[in-house]
Write an enzyme that holds these catalytic residues in place. Sequence first.
Site, short mmCIF file in Angstrom:
data_model
loop_
_atom_site.label_atom_id
_atom_site.label_comp_id
_atom_site.label_asym_id
_atom_site.label_seq_id
_atom_site.Cartn_x
_atom_site.Cartn_y
_atom_site.Cartn_z
N ARG A 18 42.30 47.90 29.47
CA ARG A 18 41.10 48.15 30.26
C ARG A 18 40.43 49.43 29.77
O ARG A 18 41.08 50.37 29.35
CB ARG A 18 41.45 48.29 31.75
CG ARG A 18 41.71 46.97 32.45
CD ARG A 18 41.99 47.16 33.92
NE ARG A 18 43.23 47.88 34.14
CZ ARG A 18 43.32 49.16 34.43
NH1 ARG A 18 42.23 49.90 34.59
NH2 ARG A 18 44.50 49.74 34.59
N TYR A 45 39.57 41.24 26.48
CA TYR A 45 40.96 41.46 26.88
C TYR A 45 41.16 41.78 28.36
O TYR A 45 40.48 42.63 28.93
CB TYR A 45 41.55 42.61 26.05
CG TYR A 45 43.04 42.72 26.20
CD1 TYR A 45 43.86 41.70 25.74
CD2 TYR A 45 43.63 43.80 26.84
CE1 TYR A 45 45.23 41.77 25.89
CE2 TYR A 45 45.01 43.88 26.99
CZ TYR A 45 45.81 42.86 26.52
OH TYR A 45 47.16 42.93 26.67
N LYS A 90 40.76 42.26 38.42
CA LYS A 90 40.42 43.58 38.94
C LYS A 90 38.96 43.64 39.40
O LYS A 90 38.65 44.29 40.40
CB LYS A 90 40.71 44.65 37.88
CG LYS A 90 42.20 44.71 37.47
CD LYS A 90 43.05 44.88 38.67
CE LYS A 90 44.54 44.94 38.57
NZ LYS A 90 45.33 45.15 37.43
N HIS A 108 45.94 46.95 45.21
CA HIS A 108 46.66 46.75 43.94
C HIS A 108 48.16 46.71 44.24
O HIS A 108 48.89 47.65 43.95
CB HIS A 108 46.31 47.91 43.00
CG HIS A 108 46.73 47.73 41.57
ND1 HIS A 108 46.87 48.78 40.69
CD2 HIS A 108 47.03 46.63 40.85
CE1 HIS A 108 47.23 48.33 39.51
NE2 HIS A 108 47.35 47.03 39.58
N ARG A 143 50.94 41.43 26.65
CA ARG A 143 51.14 40.77 27.94
C ARG A 143 51.40 39.28 27.80
O ARG A 143 51.12 38.68 26.77
CB ARG A 143 49.90 40.96 28.81
CG ARG A 143 49.64 42.45 29.10
CD ARG A 143 48.99 42.68 30.40
NE ARG A 143 48.95 44.11 30.70
CZ ARG A 143 49.23 44.63 31.89
NH1 ARG A 143 49.56 43.85 32.90
NH2 ARG A 143 49.16 45.93 32.08
#
Length: 600
Positions: A78, A206, A215, A235, A384
Amino acid sequence: MKETEVKRIPTNHKRLIRWVDEMAALCQPDRVVWCDGAVEEKKRLEQEAVASGELIELNPEKLPGCFLHRSSSNDVARVEHLTYICTQNAEDAGPTNNWMTPKDGYEKASAMFKGSMKGRTMYVIPFCMGPIGSPFSKIGIELTDSIYVALNMRIMTRIGTPVLKSLGSGGEFTEGLHSKADLSTERRLILHFPEDNTIWSVGSGYGGNVLLGKKCLALRIAGWLGRREGWMAEHMLILGIEKPNGDIKYITAAFPSACGKTNLAMIVPPEGLRHKGYKIWTVGDDIAWLRIGDDGELRAVNPENGLFGVLPGTNSKTNRIAIETMQRNTIFTNVLLKPDGTVWWEGGEGDPPKEGIDWKGNPWKPGMKDEDGKPILAAHPNSRFTAPISQCSTYTDKTEDPKGVPISAIIFGGRRARVAPLVYESFNWQHGVYVGAQMASERTAAQVGNVGEVRRDPMAMLPFCGYHMADYWAHWLAMGKKLKRPPKIFHVNWFRTDRAGKFLWPGFGDNLRVLEWILDRVDGKGEADKTAIGYVPKPESLDLNGLDLDPATVRELLSIDSREWLADLKLQETFFSQFGSRLPRELEAERIHLRERLSS
Ligand code: GTP
Ligand code: SPV
Ligand code: MN
């Protein structure tokens, strides 16, 4: 410009159709494809992505239905410095967010979107955050020129025709526009327009930058909506712990990115506690929407449908359930490709392979160094996996319950080498909100920036709170007043180290020993010392059976050093000072009381 080719429009939602037309006119794709979410579509997209090189098919015997993707090497996490909240008034975004006016945001990004999809397909992805048809779920439409995003969205959210049906001909939805454009960091922006229920993301391919349900919608936009509608977007993981008598207690936990949510959400009881017969249920691993139920209890829903989990450090000793979950139908991003068509990452299964292709696509061998003499990593530290949550053996169909699960305890936590003890309990809801608001953690690879640097990260929401942080705390305080029995609030730290930098606490499965104490406290049991910062367990009140930890280490883990705390409080005060008069006076009072208790 090639004439835009639209195959078939499976909706009569006029505003939706008009918006898709407008965005297609801006981005100028060659084709517009509406995703139906069917299995045939998945197969077709996978084949196309393999043909174009965006996906590499992995060994179909060992990892059926699994693929590898390599992102651009400048696009691996991010980008918080390029993420903006675009509101009419800067005050509404607050001091912790980057801000632009909506006019500036649309103008700047339009220049980047213009013609960005030439030669590409624009996928129209209807997605639902939360169970389809639940009055609490939120629908979004993501337009994207990335087949990788389309395939990830179908794992991470509920997509396709059932979502369009649920939307009907006039339903509300979040408008999400995404283009990889040229993947240049110079032309990358992640923009939120909460006043328009709109997200524009350009120049990245990404993770949280582009999977707009995650998010962007489920935290930043949902937080904004939740404040108006009287609920919270957090979160947090959601986990159920079942005792042999069938009693299940659910907890939520907010840790910053790459600080252990996915791991805790599927915790495996350690050997020494097995005889107690706990069963673990995974409801969610990253995001919780919290509402007050008809019964006045706090209830949590996981708006997502998949896991987008960190790979480095994940192996069958640290997180067996995650390893099992990713054996099929999984997309791996930025890891090493082994000669047998399987994958590996630092801290993965077994020893490093003798050779392979690293995450950048170069031949790799263990021990290779770059020109600065630093080891060349097989996988990126923020590599990931994307896998359906239903593949998790600890998955529970409670995840589908539109009303959510009742929450007994809320846990905050950070990655702190020092200062924060293994666990402590706040005195009450107001103090607990303060404990969350003053949280700090060392930065990880989940966002671009200096790994290891300590920063304040209130409620693990610093990068995800879509409005003024002080108003967000006021909302927390107000929610507590409305709850019949507010859950107890705790703080944990699995990451305390000794002088040599070694973790003092074994972590992972052994964290259940701490959860046990937390649940005891919820039941009015579990012994504790009242300290300046909250209730801290007496060493003997933790079940350390089977754990080879010397008593001095346990004492160190539970110790509170007033001098360190007072030094930390200074940093926290600097952080609080930017909120001025908007800071809720209850939090200011808690801060003063803490200083007094530490000083006495
Ligand atoms: P995001 O998906 O970025 O929000 O991260 P997360 O909070 O879900 O973190 P995750 O569970 O993926 O863990 C991140 C890293 O921390 C991994 O490398 C884990 O192996 C490591 N980790 C998780 N739990 C523990 C623990 O209890 N102790 C230690 N030492 N490391 C842990
Ligand atoms: C995080 O960084 O908190 C994540 C991964 O969960 S991302 O989807 O990139 O936000
Ligand atoms: Mn996260």
